[in-house]
Scaffold this motif. Structure first.
Motif, PDB file in Angstrom:
ATOM      1  N   ASN A 100       0.831  -1.195   0.000  1.00  0.00           N
ATOM      2  CA  ASN A 100       0.000   0.000   0.000  1.00  0.00           C
ATOM      3  C   ASN A 100       0.869   1.250   0.000  1.00  0.00           C
ATOM      4  OD1 ASN A 100      -2.812   1.196   0.349  1.00  0.00           O
ATOM      5  ND2 ASN A 100      -1.748   2.126   2.075  1.00  0.00           N
ATOM      6  N   ALA A 101       1.926   1.260   0.814  1.00  0.00           N
ATOM      7  CA  ALA A 101       2.842   2.404   0.847  1.00  0.00           C
ATOM      8  C   ALA A 101       3.504   2.606  -0.519  1.00  0.00           C
ATOM      9  CB  ALA A 101       3.899   2.200   1.924  1.00  0.00           C
ATOM     10  N   LEU A 102       3.850   1.501  -1.178  1.00  0.00           N
ATOM     11  CA  LEU A 102       4.438   1.580  -2.515  1.00  0.00           C
ATOM     12  C   LEU A 102       3.453   2.200  -3.505  1.00  0.00           C
ATOM     13  CD1 LEU A 102       6.507   0.870  -4.723  1.00  0.00           C
ATOM     14  CD2 LEU A 102       5.556  -1.436  -4.760  1.00  0.00           C
ATOM     15  N   LEU A 103       2.216   1.708  -3.484  1.00  0.00           N
ATOM     16  CA  LEU A 103       1.214   2.220  -4.419  1.00  0.00           C
ATOM     17  C   LEU A 103       0.940   3.706  -4.189  1.00  0.00           C
ATOM     18  CD1 LEU A 103      -1.325  -0.744  -4.450  1.00  0.00           C
ATOM     19  CD2 LEU A 103       0.253  -0.085  -6.267  1.00  0.00           C
ATOM     20  N   MET A 104       1.020   4.161  -2.953  1.00  0.00           N
ATOM     21  CA  MET A 104       0.781   5.577  -2.656  1.00  0.00           C
ATOM     22  C   MET A 104       1.861   6.485  -3.240  1.00  0.00           C
ATOM     23  SD  MET A 104      -2.078   5.953  -0.918  1.00  0.00           S
ATOM     24  CE  MET A 104      -2.080   7.301   0.245  1.00  0.00           C
ATOM     25  N   GLN A 105       3.014   5.909  -3.581  1.00  0.00           N
ATOM     26  CA  GLN A 105       4.112   6.692  -4.146  1.00  0.00           C
ATOM     27  C   GLN A 105       4.063   6.763  -5.668  1.00  0.00           C
ATOM     28  OE1 GLN A 105       6.460   8.313  -2.373  1.00  0.00           O
ATOM     29  NE2 GLN A 105       5.747   7.594  -0.384  1.00  0.00           N
ATOM     30  N   LEU A 106       3.184   5.968  -6.282  1.00  0.00           N
ATOM     31  CA  LEU A 106       3.178   5.855  -7.739  1.00  0.00           C
ATOM     32  C   LEU A 106       2.114   6.747  -8.366  1.00  0.00           C
ATOM     33  CD1 LEU A 106       3.574   1.990  -8.065  1.00  0.00           C
ATOM     34  CD2 LEU A 106       5.354   3.737  -8.306  1.00  0.00           C
ATOM     35  N   PRO A 107       2.417   7.405  -9.490  1.00  0.00           N
ATOM     36  CA  PRO A 107       1.452   8.282 -10.156  1.00  0.00           C
ATOM     37  C   PRO A 107       0.456   7.493 -10.999  1.00  0.00           C
ATOM     38  CG  PRO A 107       3.458   8.224 -11.423  1.00  0.00           C
ATOM     39  CD  PRO A 107       3.706   7.370 -10.197  1.00  0.00           C
ATOM     40  N   ASN A 108      -0.518   8.205 -11.503  1.00  0.00           N
ATOM     41  CA  ASN A 108      -1.495   7.614 -12.410  1.00  0.00           C
ATOM     42  C   ASN A 108      -0.821   7.245 -13.730  1.00  0.00           C
ATOM     43  OD1 ASN A 108      -3.942   6.726 -13.344  1.00  0.00           O
ATOM     44  ND2 ASN A 108      -5.010   8.654 -13.089  1.00  0.00           N
ATOM     45  N   LEU A 109      -1.438   6.341 -14.454  1.00  0.00           N
ATOM     46  CA  LEU A 109      -0.916   5.933 -15.758  1.00  0.00           C
ATOM     47  C   LEU A 109      -1.500   6.832 -16.845  1.00  0.00           C
ATOM     48  CD1 LEU A 109      -1.270   2.051 -15.439  1.00  0.00           C
ATOM     49  CD2 LEU A 109       0.739   3.476 -14.929  1.00  0.00           C
ATOM     50  N   PRO A 110      -0.670   7.362 -17.733  1.00  0.00           N
ATOM     51  CA  PRO A 110      -1.194   8.164 -18.841  1.00  0.00           C
ATOM     52  C   PRO A 110      -2.146   7.356 -19.713  1.00  0.00           C
ATOM     53  CG  PRO A 110       1.182   8.448 -18.629  1.00  0.00           C
ATOM     54  CD  PRO A 110       0.799   7.305 -17.728  1.00  0.00           C
ATOM     55  N   GLN A 111      -3.198   8.006 -20.148  1.00  0.00           N
ATOM     56  CA  GLN A 111      -4.127   7.355 -21.075  1.00  0.00           C
ATOM     57  C   GLN A 111      -3.435   7.027 -22.391  1.00  0.00           C
ATOM     58  OE1 GLN A 111      -7.648   9.530 -22.037  1.00  0.00           O
ATOM     59  NE2 GLN A 111      -8.550   9.354 -19.985  1.00  0.00           N
ATOM     60  N   ALA A 112      -3.955   6.022 -23.063  1.00  0.00           N
ATOM     61  CA  ALA A 112      -3.521   5.773 -24.438  1.00  0.00           C
ATOM     62  C   ALA A 112      -3.859   7.001 -25.276  1.00  0.00           C
ATOM     63  CB  ALA A 112      -4.213   4.530 -24.987  1.00  0.00           C
ATOM     64  N   GLY A 113      -2.950   7.405 -26.110  1.00  0.00           N
ATOM     65  CA  GLY A 113      -3.186   8.579 -26.943  1.00  0.00           C
ATOM     66  C   GLY A 113      -2.605   9.856 -26.390  1.00  0.00           C
ATOM     67  N   VAL A 114      -2.204   9.865 -25.117  1.00  0.00           N
ATOM     68  CA  VAL A 114      -1.526  11.037 -24.564  1.00  0.00           C
ATOM     69  C   VAL A 114      -0.157  11.158 -25.224  1.00  0.00           C
ATOM     70  CG1 VAL A 114      -0.401  11.941 -22.477  1.00  0.00           C
ATOM     71  CG2 VAL A 114      -2.723  11.029 -22.351  1.00  0.00           C
ATOM     72  N   PRO A 115       0.214  12.344 -25.704  1.00  0.00           N
ATOM     73  CA  PRO A 115       1.535  12.496 -26.338  1.00  0.00           C
ATOM     74  C   PRO A 115       2.647  12.067 -25.384  1.00  0.00           C
ATOM     75  CG  PRO A 115       0.216  14.489 -26.618  1.00  0.00           C
ATOM     76  CD  PRO A 115      -0.536  13.619 -25.657  1.00  0.00           C
ATOM     77  N   VAL A 116       3.602  11.325 -25.892  1.00  0.00           N
ATOM     78  CA  VAL A 116       4.707  10.846 -25.064  1.00  0.00           C
ATOM     79  C   VAL A 116       5.862  11.833 -25.161  1.00  0.00           C
ATOM     80  CG1 VAL A 116       6.397   9.002 -24.712  1.00  0.00           C
ATOM     81  CG2 VAL A 116       4.028   8.446 -25.317  1.00  0.00           C
ATOM     82  N   GLY A 117       6.347  12.250 -24.000  1.00  0.00           N
ATOM     83  CA  GLY A 117       7.460  13.186 -23.970  1.00  0.00           C
ATOM     84  C   GLY A 117       7.906  13.434 -22.556  1.00  0.00           C
ATOM     85  N   ALA A 118       9.083  14.047 -22.415  1.00  0.00           N
ATOM     86  CA  ALA A 118       9.678  14.223 -21.094  1.00  0.00           C
ATOM     87  C   ALA A 118       9.248  15.502 -20.406  1.00  0.00           C
ATOM     88  CB  ALA A 118      11.200  14.194 -21.210  1.00  0.00           C
TER      89      ALA A 118
END
Length: 431
Positions: A100-118
């Motif tokens: 649970n502590a690990l999951l709380m540190q992780l961000p949401n996953l970008p949707q398919a179709g979101v432009p990929v970039g840094a």
């Protein structure tokens, strides 16, 4: 929070999507999950074996006693199994807390179709509205324009330090008028319910919307009460926090969706890591005001709701006659909780560029999973809602845009027609 079952089903796919955020620490943190999950499976398998053995032994003990036979060895084995089961249960609790502590540190996953970039260089412009004004004189920036109208940086700094501002007179009235105008449009035309929320919230509330535990350094926080009974509380960095959490730990009726809420509130941000950025003026402050929009929706409607919210923010800019552009953020530039985000950037003549004035995000079920907010379907099943948030708009930055875009050569400011009813019909602001 990410769906732990998704990690269990397709760990590699989650890693691949996290990698598009271009922040290696997230993937590094997730690397601990397979070991946790592997041990959990082993413990679960062993627990099932022990429970089956205990049941078998219990029957054997009953049969032995029924025949008058000695069952002491069997009873001793059952006692040993009980000790091992307790140890396994304790270890499972520890593992669940670690995961649970690990999951709380992780961000949401970008949707398919979101432009990929840094970073923002990979953001994609969607559209523009309005034409920047051609000035017959050199336009001043809002700090110079605002000072004669009551924009007082020195008093703000004297009272609270850097990045605080004191407003008085005409500029304070303009600030209030902007907030009232935004609220009226969002409530009377766009169907949001106006709210007034606490500005100080508890830790679990910030965990629900994703500001904690990852971004404590960005918050202003206090310990309330004595040393033995102190309560850790935080000043809100946006009323998204209190509006979204207003439905935490609830099961809503499907007929209640969408829930559309708005509020005008101050926002408090430490601006950690922003030293040297926008040190002049109102662009980056520790305290600023914002009219926030939040929607709690059926999962099938969240994409349509996102487009609707962007349009609601655009309406404010269009009514004020402020040129802007809409930009879709790339995977590496999105916020921690967002699966898809559009920014609205308003034209600032003195900087000769567009600057962010609203950000509208679809968080899908990420916040709802943290808050345990569900709705009951027609089939009687409880499902997670989707949450969305957006600025409608940032009041201080809108003030900046009005001052700069409506300035006159003598330093006076024409009042946009949409704001004049809120200023008693005033058409021009003068020192």
């Amino acid at each position: 929070m990410l769906d732990i079952n998704l990690l269990r089903r397709d760990f590699d796919a989650v890693v691949a999507r996290l990698e598009t955020r271009h922040k290696p620490q997230f993937v590094q943190e997730l690397a601990a999950f397979p070991a946790y999950e592997g041990e959990r499976k082993q413990l679960q398998t062993r627990t099932e074996e022990l429970q089956a053995r205990r049941n078998s032994l219990s029957k054997a003990i009953g049969m032995a006693k029924g025949k008058g036979e000695d069952a002491s060895s069997l009873m001793a084995e059952v006692a040993g199994i009980a000790d091992e089961l307790k140890a396994s249960a304790d270890r499972l609790d520890v593992l669940q807390a670690q995961m649970n502590a690990l999951l709380m540190q992780l961000p949401n996953l970008p949707q398919a179709g979101v432009p990929v970039g840094a970073d923002e260089a990979a953001n994609v412009e969607v559209r523009r509205w309005g034409t920047p004004r051609a000035f017959s004189f050199a336009p001043k920036d809002h700090a110079d324009l605002g000072e004669p109208l009551g924009l007082d940086f020195d008093t703000g700094a004297k009272l609270s330090g850097s990045r605080f501002t004191f407003l008085r007179g005409p500029v304070a009235r303009l600030h209030r008028a902007l907030a009232a105008f935004m609220l009226d449009v969002q409530t009377q035309e766009h169907g949001y319910t106006e709210c007034y929320t606490p500005y100080i919230v508890n830790r679990e509330v910030l965990e629900g919307t994703g500001q904690l535990p990852k971004f404590k350094e960005d918050m202003f926080w206090v310990l309330r009460g004595g040393d033995e009974e102190s309560v850790e509380q935080y000043l809100i960095s946006t009323s998204e926090i209190s509006l979204t959490n207003s439905v935490r730990e609830q099961v809503l009726k499907e007929s209640e969706l969408p829930v559309k809420l708005t509020a005008h509130s101050p926002c408090f941000r430490s601006e950690a890591g922003s030293a040297g950025r926008d040190t002049r003026g109102l662009i980056r402050q520790h305290q600023f005001d914002k009219v926030e929009m939040v929607q709690i929706v059926h999962p099938e409607q969240s994409e349509a709701a996102l487009q609707e919210m962007v349009g609601h923010a655009e309406t404010i800019l269009q009514r004020l006659g402020l040129p802007y552009r809409v930009v879709q953020l790339c995977s590496g530039d999105m916020g921690f909780t967002a699966a898809k985000t559009y920014d609205l950037e308003v034209w600032l003549p003195a900087q000769n560029t567009f600057r962010e004035i609203s950000s509208c995000s679809n968080c899908e079920a990420f916040q709802a999973r943290r808050m345990q907010t569900r709705f009951k379907t027609a089939q009687g099943k409880n499902e997670l809602v989707h949450t969305l948030n957006g600025s409608g708009l940032a009041v201080g930055r809108t003030l900046v845009a009005v001052l700069e875009n409506y300035q006159q050569e003598d330093g006076s400011i024409q009042v946009p027609e949409a704001l004049r009813p809120y200023l008693g019909g005033t058409e021009v602001l003068k020192a």
